[in-house]
Scaffold this motif. Sequence first.
Motif, short mmCIF file in Angstrom:
data_model
loop_
_atom_site.label_atom_id
_atom_site.label_comp_id
_atom_site.label_asym_id
_atom_site.label_seq_id
_atom_site.Cartn_x
_atom_site.Cartn_y
_atom_site.Cartn_z
N SER A 1 0.82 -1.21 0.00
CA SER A 1 0.00 0.00 0.00
C SER A 1 0.86 1.26 0.00
N ARG A 2 1.92 1.26 0.81
CA ARG A 2 2.81 2.43 0.83
C ARG A 2 3.47 2.64 -0.52
N HIS A 3 3.88 1.53 -1.15
CA HIS A 3 4.50 1.62 -2.48
C HIS A 3 3.49 2.12 -3.51
N ALA A 4 2.27 1.60 -3.42
CA ALA A 4 1.23 2.01 -4.38
C ALA A 4 0.89 3.49 -4.23
N SER A 5 0.98 4.02 -3.01
CA SER A 5 0.69 5.44 -2.80
C SER A 5 1.58 6.33 -3.65
N GLN A 6 2.78 5.84 -3.93
CA GLN A 6 3.74 6.61 -4.72
C GLN A 6 3.67 6.29 -6.22
N ALA B 1 0.99 3.90 -7.92
CA ALA B 1 -0.26 3.47 -8.56
C ALA B 1 -1.09 4.70 -8.91
N LEU B 2 -1.25 4.96 -10.19
CA LEU B 2 -1.92 6.18 -10.64
C LEU B 2 -3.38 5.95 -11.03
N THR B 3 -3.78 4.71 -11.20
CA THR B 3 -5.14 4.41 -11.67
C THR B 3 -5.81 3.38 -10.78
N GLU B 4 -7.11 3.22 -11.00
CA GLU B 4 -7.86 2.20 -10.26
C GLU B 4 -7.34 0.80 -10.59
N GLU B 5 -7.03 0.55 -11.85
CA GLU B 5 -6.53 -0.77 -12.24
C GLU B 5 -5.20 -1.08 -11.57
N ALA B 6 -4.33 -0.07 -11.48
CA ALA B 6 -3.05 -0.27 -10.81
C ALA B 6 -3.27 -0.57 -9.33
N THR B 7 -4.25 0.08 -8.72
CA THR B 7 -4.58 -0.18 -7.32
C THR B 7 -5.08 -1.61 -7.14
N LYS B 8 -5.92 -2.07 -8.07
CA LYS B 8 -6.42 -3.45 -8.00
C LYS B 8 -5.27 -4.45 -8.04
N PRO C 1 -9.32 4.40 -6.93
CA PRO C 1 -7.87 4.62 -7.02
C PRO C 1 -7.29 5.01 -5.66
N ILE C 2 -6.06 4.65 -5.41
CA ILE C 2 -5.44 4.94 -4.12
C ILE C 2 -5.27 6.44 -3.91
N SER C 3 -5.34 7.20 -4.99
CA SER C 3 -5.22 8.66 -4.89
C SER C 3 -6.53 9.31 -4.45
N MET C 4 -7.62 8.56 -4.41
CA MET C 4 -8.93 9.11 -4.05
C MET C 4 -9.23 8.89 -2.57
N GLU D 1 -27.42 -11.87 -2.43
CA GLU D 1 -27.53 -12.48 -1.11
C GLU D 1 -26.45 -12.04 -0.14
N ALA D 2 -25.43 -11.36 -0.64
CA ALA D 2 -24.34 -10.90 0.23
C ALA D 2 -24.86 -9.90 1.25
N ARG D 3 -24.35 -10.00 2.49
CA ARG D 3 -24.71 -9.05 3.54
C ARG D 3 -23.49 -8.26 4.00
N LEU D 4 -22.44 -8.34 3.21
CA LEU D 4 -21.22 -7.61 3.54
C LEU D 4 -20.69 -6.95 2.27
N ALA D 5 -20.33 -5.67 2.39
CA ALA D 5 -19.78 -4.93 1.25
C ALA D 5 -18.51 -4.23 1.70
N ILE D 6 -17.52 -4.19 0.81
CA ILE D 6 -16.23 -3.57 1.11
C ILE D 6 -15.96 -2.48 0.07
N LEU D 7 -15.55 -1.34 0.56
CA LEU D 7 -15.07 -0.25 -0.30
C LEU D 7 -13.61 0.02 0.07
N THR D 8 -12.73 0.04 -0.92
CA THR D 8 -11.32 0.26 -0.62
C THR D 8 -10.64 1.08 -1.71
N ASN D 9 -9.62 1.84 -1.30
CA ASN D 9 -8.79 2.56 -2.26
C ASN D 9 -7.34 2.05 -2.22
N GLY D 10 -7.17 0.86 -1.65
CA GLY D 10 -5.83 0.30 -1.55
C GLY D 10 -5.07 0.75 -0.32
N ARG D 11 -5.65 1.67 0.40
CA ARG D 11 -5.10 2.07 1.69
C ARG D 11 -6.14 1.85 2.78
#
Length: 355
Positions: free
Chosen positions: A14-19, A21-28, A83-86, A104-114
């Motif tokens: 995550s720390r490396h990606a902060s510097q 990863a410029l896009t959502e795909e790179a974050t994935k 994206p990790i920048s967001m 049927e899922a009862r759990l949702a996750i939102l992440t920006n890589g950090r």
Amino acid sequence: MDFSQRIKDLAARSRHASQHALTEEATKTSVVMPLIQALGFDAFSLDEVVPEFVADVGIKKGEKIDFALKIAGKTAILLEVKPISMELGSAQYSQLFRYFSTVEARLAILTNGREIWFFSDIDERNRMDRKPFFTFDLQNYDERQVEELARFQKADFDIEKILEAASNLRFVKAAAAEIARQLAGPDDDFVRFFGRHIYEGSMTKAVVETLRPAIQAALDEVVRNRIQERLNLTFGKDAPQIEAGEKKPADPGAGSEIVTTEEEIQAFMIVRAIASRVAPVARITMRDAKSYCSIFVDDNNRNPVCRLHFNAKTVKTVSLFSPQPDKTETKHQIEDLSEIYGFAEQIVATVQSYL
């Protein structure tokens, strides 16, 4: 590799990606896929991880969510990536809300890589809550939070236990906020509640006003004792001893006017704890001066991390230095020492630049 180590590896990613990863795909690719693996899912099996998951919602046809995680053939978790920048606080995640009521899922996750935000339907069944019940910052966490995160591993996944814990977490957060408010200034009801246990007479307005400073001082003492206990556990015999109203000479032999206050010691220990993610605690040092208190790496003037300007009566300021070779100093006014944790990312980056 145990779960705690997997999270440490993710934190480094995550720390490396902060510097980089410029896009959502790179974050994935750099963080989110390894996160899915760390939770025990096979990121390369469509039986467990479905990318670009489609579930038609009303008039919204063919809308996709980034990943659906499956357990025993059933969709257990929806996962949306930004994206990790967001900043997640500004992210639009309406797809999660719309999808939640249709699968049927009862759990949702939102992440920006950090940051990783966890949502469920605690308030109303089949309707996703507007606020996360648990958040995890890969670049700023403690072991207790790792234990909470471990609940979401595939091997231990139990949605009913997760939701029970989620409900408890929500009440804990609300209680913590109320306690913090009372620590800042106990209100009349709070003073009366404790006053009845320590005062035998009638709780008149005058008595409440008399007891208020004593109860606030007692609260401060309890907090101070808890801090001292944690310092002793962390640093053993090297832990500084915190006393009420204490001011210690920085260099007694010099007979100087320099004093190191309790707040400066506490702030130093916070910075040291943050920096310990990337450096041995012994390398983070403090040196006091008349106008400010400096924190360095290796007690070296060329390795400044921050300065504490706490000598003013009403305003506290923390100066942060950017990583070398720039070392630009920026000042931030704070009202509470806990706000220093908000600068953790920059502190870690600066410390790391000196290693």
